[in-house]
Write a protein that holds these residues in place. Structure first.
Motif, PDB file in Angstrom:
ATOM      1  N   ALA A 207      37.815  23.573  19.721  1.00 31.11           N
ATOM      2  CA  ALA A 207      37.657  24.920  20.278  1.00 31.11           C
ATOM      3  C   ALA A 207      37.046  24.820  21.671  1.00 31.11           C
ATOM      4  O   ALA A 207      37.343  25.636  22.555  1.00 31.11           O
ATOM      5  CB  ALA A 207      36.765  25.753  19.355  1.00 31.11           C
TER       6      ALA A 207
ATOM      7  N   ASP B  84      31.587  21.239  17.154  1.00 37.71           N
ATOM      8  CA  ASP B  84      32.520  22.065  17.919  1.00 37.71           C
ATOM      9  C   ASP B  84      32.123  23.537  17.847  1.00 37.71           C
ATOM     10  O   ASP B  84      32.249  24.279  18.835  1.00 37.71           O
ATOM     11  CB  ASP B  84      33.944  21.861  17.378  1.00 37.71           C
TER      12      ASP B  84
ATOM     13  N   HIS C 170      41.368  26.753  17.449  1.00 38.85           N
ATOM     14  CA  HIS C 170      42.389  25.703  17.572  1.00 38.85           C
ATOM     15  C   HIS C 170      42.913  25.275  16.198  1.00 38.85           C
ATOM     16  O   HIS C 170      43.521  24.209  16.088  1.00 38.85           O
ATOM     17  CB  HIS C 170      41.828  24.489  18.335  1.00 38.85           C
ATOM     18  N   HIS C 171      42.653  26.083  15.169  1.00 41.23           N
ATOM     19  CA  HIS C 171      43.159  25.731  13.838  1.00 41.23           C
ATOM     20  C   HIS C 171      44.618  26.159  13.686  1.00 41.23           C
ATOM     21  O   HIS C 171      44.963  27.306  13.987  1.00 41.23           O
ATOM     22  CB  HIS C 171      42.336  26.413  12.750  1.00 41.23           C
TER      23      HIS C 171
ATOM     24  N   HIS D  45      42.793  21.721   9.495  1.00 36.42           N
ATOM     25  CA  HIS D  45      43.776  20.999  10.301  1.00 36.42           C
ATOM     26  C   HIS D  45      44.578  20.056   9.407  1.00 36.42           C
ATOM     27  O   HIS D  45      44.171  19.781   8.279  1.00 36.42           O
ATOM     28  CB  HIS D  45      43.072  20.170  11.373  1.00 36.42           C
TER      29      HIS D  45
ATOM     30  N   ASP E 248      34.484  16.782  17.298  1.00 36.60           N
ATOM     31  CA  ASP E 248      35.681  17.202  16.554  1.00 36.60           C
ATOM     32  C   ASP E 248      36.763  16.126  16.572  1.00 36.60           C
ATOM     33  O   ASP E 248      37.649  16.119  15.713  1.00 36.60           O
ATOM     34  CB  ASP E 248      36.241  18.523  17.108  1.00 36.60           C
TER      35      ASP E 248
ATOM     36  N   ASP F 209      36.202  29.017  16.835  1.00 30.32           N
ATOM     37  CA  ASP F 209      36.445  27.901  15.912  1.00 30.32           C
ATOM     38  C   ASP F 209      36.582  28.347  14.454  1.00 30.32           C
ATOM     39  O   ASP F 209      36.281  27.585  13.548  1.00 30.32           O
ATOM     40  CB  ASP F 209      35.315  26.858  16.055  1.00 30.32           C
TER      41      ASP F 209
END
Ligand code: 5GP
Ligand code: MN
Length: 326
Positions: free
Chosen positions: A130, A28, A110-111, A290, A160, A84
């Motif tokens: 991401a 990713d 996107h965390h 995550h 991912d 990311d």
């Protein structure tokens, strides 16, 4: 979906753009780096892509991977885009250089543990990768999905989500994958290049370290010492994808691998099955990630790290709060 207007305005103002991603990059990280970098470069925009250590061998099949810099000899960018990475420390040496010299920082991630750093945030925690956020950004710019753009982005999405198998895969994720396959990208080729290339050294590492396997209160744990890596022919710090192997066991709800690093610190790789959440444990330990995959680096030695972390993970595996700092 977030508003891309501020980011688009920053792109329009920039004289030079530096794009970076987290160190020890995965599919990713490199997929979003090349997807965005290739799209902007095709528009004649001056872009440099960089990550400490360069592109790992298994991702060098991606278009223009050879143009990714591993160090920054000179810096002529005024806009830094971080991909990311949940916190600025994750973007390594090249990222630190970019932070020092660029006047504007865009944080695309996107965390769920993203700290909100930077001047402009493109942070979408529900995105599966991401690359999904980059896809939406390119859409907002009406940039074409060429092979050079779509293949890296699809690679990030596929890796991912572990091949569309994670709990954050939605119908929208598959819709994006469908569109990314549009320019004639082979999903099979990406899977073959990423998932079907396990080095035999990974199995040799499993052979070395599986005697350390324990299962307590739904937590599968194992440890990797520096000497185990040497014996398997790997570099210290490599984990041979052991965390995912431990999580795939029927009896575990949480998995953890303790990796002894060369400097004596211990790097943690944690995995969980929904609804267990290891991100909160990682954040409590100074790391991030995550709910189902997170990590942190803490003080050694291994035994002390185990005694500190395992009670937190037992709580996470059994529905308790694991935010206690110990
Ligand atoms: P892995 O176990 O594969 O190294 O990492 C799993 C997830 O945790 C990834 O999303 C990665 O970004 C995050 N992660 C791993 N180690 C660290 C760390 O030391 N700090 C932070 N902030 N995140 C980490
Ligand atoms: Mn990611």
């Amino acid at each position: 979906m977030i508003d891309f207007a501020a980011a688009n305005a920053a792109l329009g103002r920039a004289d030079g753009i530096l794009i970076v991603t987290h160190s020890d990059p995965d599919g990713d990280a490199i997929g979003s780096l090349l997807g965005l970098g290739n799209a902007l470069r095709a528009q004649g925009i001056k872009v440099a892509c960089a990550v400490d250590g360069g592109v790992p061998a298994f991702l060098q099949f991606l278009p223009h991977a050879d143009q990714v810099l591993s160090t920054l000899p000179g810096m002529q960018a005024d806009l830094l885009i971080c991909l990311d990475a949940n916190q600025p420390e994750r973007v390594g040496q090249v990222g630190a250089q970019g932070m020092a010299s660029c006047s504007t920082v865009i944080n695309l991630d996107h965390h769920v543990s993203n700290t909100g750093f930077g001047d402009i945030q493109l942070v979408v925690p529900e995105a599966a990768a991401a690359c999904e956020v980059v896809f939406h950004w390119l859409r907002s710019l009406s940039l074409p999905l060429t092979v050079e753009v779509a293949q890296p982005l699809l690679t990030g999405l596929v890796t991912d989500t572990l091949g569309f198998r994670t709990s954050n895969v939605r119908a929208a994720t598959l819709q994006i994958a469908l569109e990314l396959m549009g320019p004639g990208i082979s999903l099979y080729d990406i899977v073959a290049q990423t998932f079907e290339k396990r080095p035999i050294a990974d199995l040799l590492l499993w052979q070395e370290v599986l005697p350390s396997l324990t299962l307590e209160e739904g937590v599968a744990a194992a440890q990797i010492r520096v000497e185990d890596c040497w014996r398997a022919g790997l570099e210290p710090g490599e984990d041979g994808d052991l965390p995912s192997l431990l999580r795939s066991t029927a009896e575990s709800r949480v998995a953890v691998v303790f990796r002894e690093m060369k400097d004596g610190s211990v790097s943690l790789s944690m995995r969980s099955k929904p609804p267990c959440d290891v991100a909160q444990v990682a954040v409590a330990l100074g790391g991030g990630g995550h709910a189902q995959a997170a990590g942190a680096t803490i003080a050694g030695p291994l035994q002390a790290a185990r005694e500190r972390v395992l009670p937190l993970l037992h709580a996470a595996a059994n529905g308790g709060s694991a935010t206690t700092r110990s």
